[in-house]
Design a protein around this motif. Structure first.
Motif, short mmCIF file in Angstrom:
data_model
loop_
_atom_site.label_atom_id
_atom_site.label_comp_id
_atom_site.label_asym_id
_atom_site.label_seq_id
_atom_site.Cartn_x
_atom_site.Cartn_y
_atom_site.Cartn_z
N PHE A 1 1.22 17.79 2.80
CA PHE A 1 0.19 16.93 2.23
C PHE A 1 0.42 15.49 2.66
N ARG A 2 -0.67 14.79 2.96
CA ARG A 2 -0.56 13.44 3.50
C ARG A 2 -1.44 12.46 2.74
N LYS B 1 -8.30 6.83 11.28
CA LYS B 1 -7.66 7.37 10.08
C LYS B 1 -6.21 7.69 10.40
N VAL B 2 -5.28 6.99 9.74
CA VAL B 2 -3.85 7.15 9.98
C VAL B 2 -3.22 7.80 8.75
N SER B 3 -2.61 8.97 8.95
CA SER B 3 -2.06 9.74 7.83
C SER B 3 -0.55 9.89 7.96
N SER B 4 0.11 10.03 6.81
CA SER B 4 1.56 10.23 6.80
C SER B 4 1.95 11.12 5.62
N SER B 5 2.94 11.99 5.83
CA SER B 5 3.53 12.77 4.75
C SER B 5 4.67 11.99 4.10
N ARG B 6 5.30 12.58 3.14
CA ARG B 6 6.37 11.95 2.37
C ARG B 6 7.64 11.76 3.21
N SER B 7 8.58 11.03 2.65
CA SER B 7 9.86 10.83 3.31
C SER B 7 10.92 11.72 2.68
N ASP B 8 12.10 11.72 3.26
CA ASP B 8 13.20 12.51 2.72
C ASP B 8 13.83 11.86 1.50
N THR C 1 0.85 -1.19 0.00
CA THR C 1 0.00 0.00 0.00
C THR C 1 0.88 1.24 0.00
N MET C 2 0.68 2.11 -0.96
CA MET C 2 1.58 3.24 -1.13
C MET C 2 0.83 4.46 -1.66
N GLY C 3 1.14 5.62 -1.10
CA GLY C 3 0.61 6.88 -1.60
C GLY C 3 1.76 7.77 -2.02
N SER C 4 1.47 9.05 -2.23
CA SER C 4 2.54 9.96 -2.61
C SER C 4 2.20 11.38 -2.17
#
Length: 209
Positions: free
Chosen positions: A113-114, A190-197, A104-107
Motif C-alpha cells: 500500500f502506498r 503522481k509520485v507514490s511511496s510505501s512505508r519504511s522499515d 507532508t506525511m502519509g502512512s
C-alpha cells in the motif's frame, strides 16, 4: 528532471577491425551490469538504467542522486495527496530538502500500500527523472516507489517507474532517491511511496522532476 547529461552517453556498438576490443568488452560489461541492476530493481546506490531521448544512448549514473538538470517542479502546485496525508501542499515543491523539513506525511501498514502526491507542472513538459526526498535524519529504507503521469487531472495513463517490490531496499539518503525512465511528456505527475522499515509513516520531504 529535464534531461541533462553529466557525462557522455555510453554507446555500445559492434567492434570493427582495428578497434580497441578491450574497451568494447568493458563497455559491454558496464551495459549489462546497468541493465541487470535495473531489471532487479536493486536501488542500492549502484547503477540504474536511463534511456535518454536518443534511446540508443544508455548512460548509467549513480541511482541515489539526480542528474543535475533543471527542476521543473520548483514552486509548482500539489493538487492532490492520498487520503489522510498531513499538510498536503507547497512544502513538497518549496525546495527545502533538509531532514527536518518533512511536513507532508502519509502512512501504510504494508509494502503493498502506498501514499502519494500529485504535482501539476502547469503545462505539458518533457522529463526523464523524478527524485523523491524522504530522509528525516534517521536510517529509513523504503520498500516501494512508483511514478505515473498523464495530461488530464485524475487520469494517469502511463506508469513510467514501478520496479518489483524487493523488501526495504531504498535507503532514504540526503541526496534523494532517483527514479529514471525513458523520456516522456506530461503535465501531471503522481509520485507514490510505501512505508519504511522504521515505521508505517511515509515522508514526502521534497519532489523534483
Amino acid at each position: 528532471l529535464a534531461q541533462a547529461h553529466s557525462e557522455p552517453p555510453l554507446r555500445v556498438l559492434r567492434a570493427s577491425v582495428g578497434e580497441d576490443r578491450g574497451a568494447s568488452v568493458a563497455a559491454m560489461a558496464k551495459f549489462i551490469a546497468c541493465l541487470g541492476a535495473s531489471w532487479l530493481g536493486l536501488g542500492l546506490g549502484v547503477y540504474d538504467t536511463w534511456h535518454a531521448v536518443d534511446v540508443q544512448s544508455i548512460i548509467c549514473p549513480k541511482a541515489a542522486a539526480g542528474s543535475g538538470g533543471a527542476n521543473l517542479a520548483t514552486g509548482k502546485q500539489v493538487i492532490e495527496c492520498a487520503f489522510g496525508m498531513t499538510q498536503c501542499g507547497a512544502s513538497v515543491t518549496d525546495g527545502k530538502k533538509g531532514c527536518k523539513d518533512a511536513l507532508t506525511m502519509g502512512s501504510s501498514y504494508s509494502c503493498s500500500f502506498r501514499s502519494y502526491v500529485v504535482i501539476d507542472l502547469g503545462e505539458e513538459m518533457e522529463f526523464n527523472e523524478v527524485v523523491l526526498y524522504q530522509h528525516t535524519c534517521g536510517t529509513e529504507s523504503y520498500c516501494g516507489h512508483k511514478v505515473e503521469v498523464g495530461n488530464t487531472p485524475n487520469v494517469y495513463d502511463r506508469t513510467v517507474y514501478d520496479p518489483p517490490l524487493l523488501g526495504y531496499n531504498q535507503p532514504a539518503v540526503p541526496e534523494g532517491t532517483s527514479m529514471r525512465f525513458e523520456a516522456t511528456s506530461a503535465r501531471y505527475i503522481k509520485v507514490s511511496s510505501s512505508r519504511s522499515d522504521q515505521s508505517e509513516r511515509i515522508y514526502f520531504v521534497e519532489v523534483e522532476v
